[in-house]
Write a protein that holds these residues in place. Sequence first.
Motif, PDB file in Angstrom:
ATOM      1  N   GLN A   1     -11.530  -1.081  -7.937  1.00 57.81           N
ATOM      2  CA  GLN A   1     -10.625   0.215  -8.303  1.00 57.81           C
ATOM      3  C   GLN A   1      -9.219  -0.456  -8.230  1.00 57.81           C
ATOM      4  N   GLN A   2      -8.981  -1.112  -7.069  1.00 58.05           N
ATOM      5  CA  GLN A   2      -7.557  -1.445  -7.023  1.00 58.05           C
ATOM      6  C   GLN A   2      -6.921  -2.558  -7.314  1.00 58.05           C
TER       7      GLN A   2
ATOM      8  N   TRP B   1       0.878  -1.112  -0.096  1.00 56.36           N
ATOM      9  CA  TRP B   1      -0.032   0.089  -0.104  1.00 56.36           C
ATOM     10  C   TRP B   1       0.778   1.199   0.156  1.00 56.36           C
TER      11      TRP B   1
ATOM     12  N   ARG C   1      -7.765  -5.512  -5.737  1.00 61.51           N
ATOM     13  CA  ARG C   1      -7.385  -6.126  -4.501  1.00 61.51           C
ATOM     14  C   ARG C   1      -8.748  -6.837  -4.245  1.00 61.51           C
TER      15      ARG C   1
ATOM     16  N   ILE D   1     -13.683   0.115  -3.701  1.00 62.95           N
ATOM     17  CA  ILE D   1     -12.400  -0.019  -3.405  1.00 62.95           C
ATOM     18  C   ILE D   1     -11.429  -1.159  -3.881  1.00 62.95           C
TER      19      ILE D   1
ATOM     20  N   VAL E   1      -8.566  -4.761   1.851  1.00 60.10           N
ATOM     21  CA  VAL E   1      -9.216  -3.545   1.732  1.00 60.10           C
ATOM     22  C   VAL E   1      -9.652  -3.298   3.365  1.00 60.10           C
TER      23      VAL E   1
ATOM     24  N   LEU F   1      -7.889   5.458   0.663  1.00 59.36           N
ATOM     25  CA  LEU F   1      -8.587   4.424   1.437  1.00 59.36           C
ATOM     26  C   LEU F   1      -9.397   5.166   2.819  1.00 59.36           C
TER      27      LEU F   1
ATOM     28  N   ASP G   1      -2.300   5.448  -1.664  1.00 56.79           N
ATOM     29  CA  ASP G   1      -3.234   4.606  -1.523  1.00 56.79           C
ATOM     30  C   ASP G   1      -3.936   4.715  -0.331  1.00 56.79           C
TER      31      ASP G   1
END
Length: 329
Positions: A311-312, A283, A314, A308, A319, A291, A287
């Motif tokens: 988008q990431q 991270w 992950r 999130i 997250v 968050l 980031d």
Amino acid sequence: MRGAGKGRRLVSLGGWCGPGLMLSKLGLRAPEDQYPFDVVRATLDGVVHFTGNGFGPEFFPPGPLPYKMDPASIWLLFRGPHTCFTHMDLNRKQVLDEFQWRFNNWSELMSGKRGPVVFLRTSLCENPFMEAGLLPMWEEAVTAKSKGALDFKTVLIVHNQGSETVQVAAPTANSSVWNLALYTTVLPTASLFDRTEVGYRTIISAVSDEQCWAPDRSLSAAPTECLNTSLELATVEGVPAMGGTCKGIGSTASVAVGRCVFCGSSDQHAVVDPTTFDTHKSWSEEDRAMLLATFAGTSDIVATCEAIALQQGRSAHEVLTEFRKLTSG
């Protein structure tokens, strides 16, 4: 709001969110036509159970609040014995209040006061045709609950069991089973809803016409063997969607004996390793700032976490873990 001018209200019995979403997209579902099964994955035997016995604690995950969230890829799942909730935070009072409103809508529907109905259900079990065997039980439950006041028909939709969207069986006089063929001209990366939209439109248009329910239908009882399980909805990224079953059917039997009747699980198919979907990407400070800022602007942890994660690239687990780590002090 009724279907195709024929006087029958179209009501989603879920299986997944597809039927309800399509009714909304076609303008065939008014705000008051939102019911408990629209937005959850629920076994059909669970639907029968709740219709006959009411929406007790078994509808939701094992309590008390706050309900535990199980991660599956980018999703945070809330799983009960018969149900699975995605995209919504059951730990928010607003969401629970909305479900109570949906329960009240269901009670009024069962009273017959909202007129004749066509129920739309997508099979979610591993063998999609297995649900057809429960249709007589479903009809008995509705007739008993409504004391015969509700005039209803039921459409069971199975995904990807042939090359045509067509009616394949009529298990009872007031039910039909339809195959929904995938729409093949969309991009391979298209969502399941996009790949099935044409099929749902075809089915909804057909079953809204009373001629579709002619008593001389020559179709036989539903087949029992599926051809293709690649789109089965009993799992979410490999995690059993309902705590009581790994196959998407038989949750009521599993609850009765205290273990899954298919695999023997006695812990509601608990996620053994929540890090399974983690990417283990580091991270950056940017980031982390994003968050914290994103979570600070919302009260819906589930929707925010899923957004999130998408988008990431992950997992939802990493997250949520990183967010809790940053705010634990």
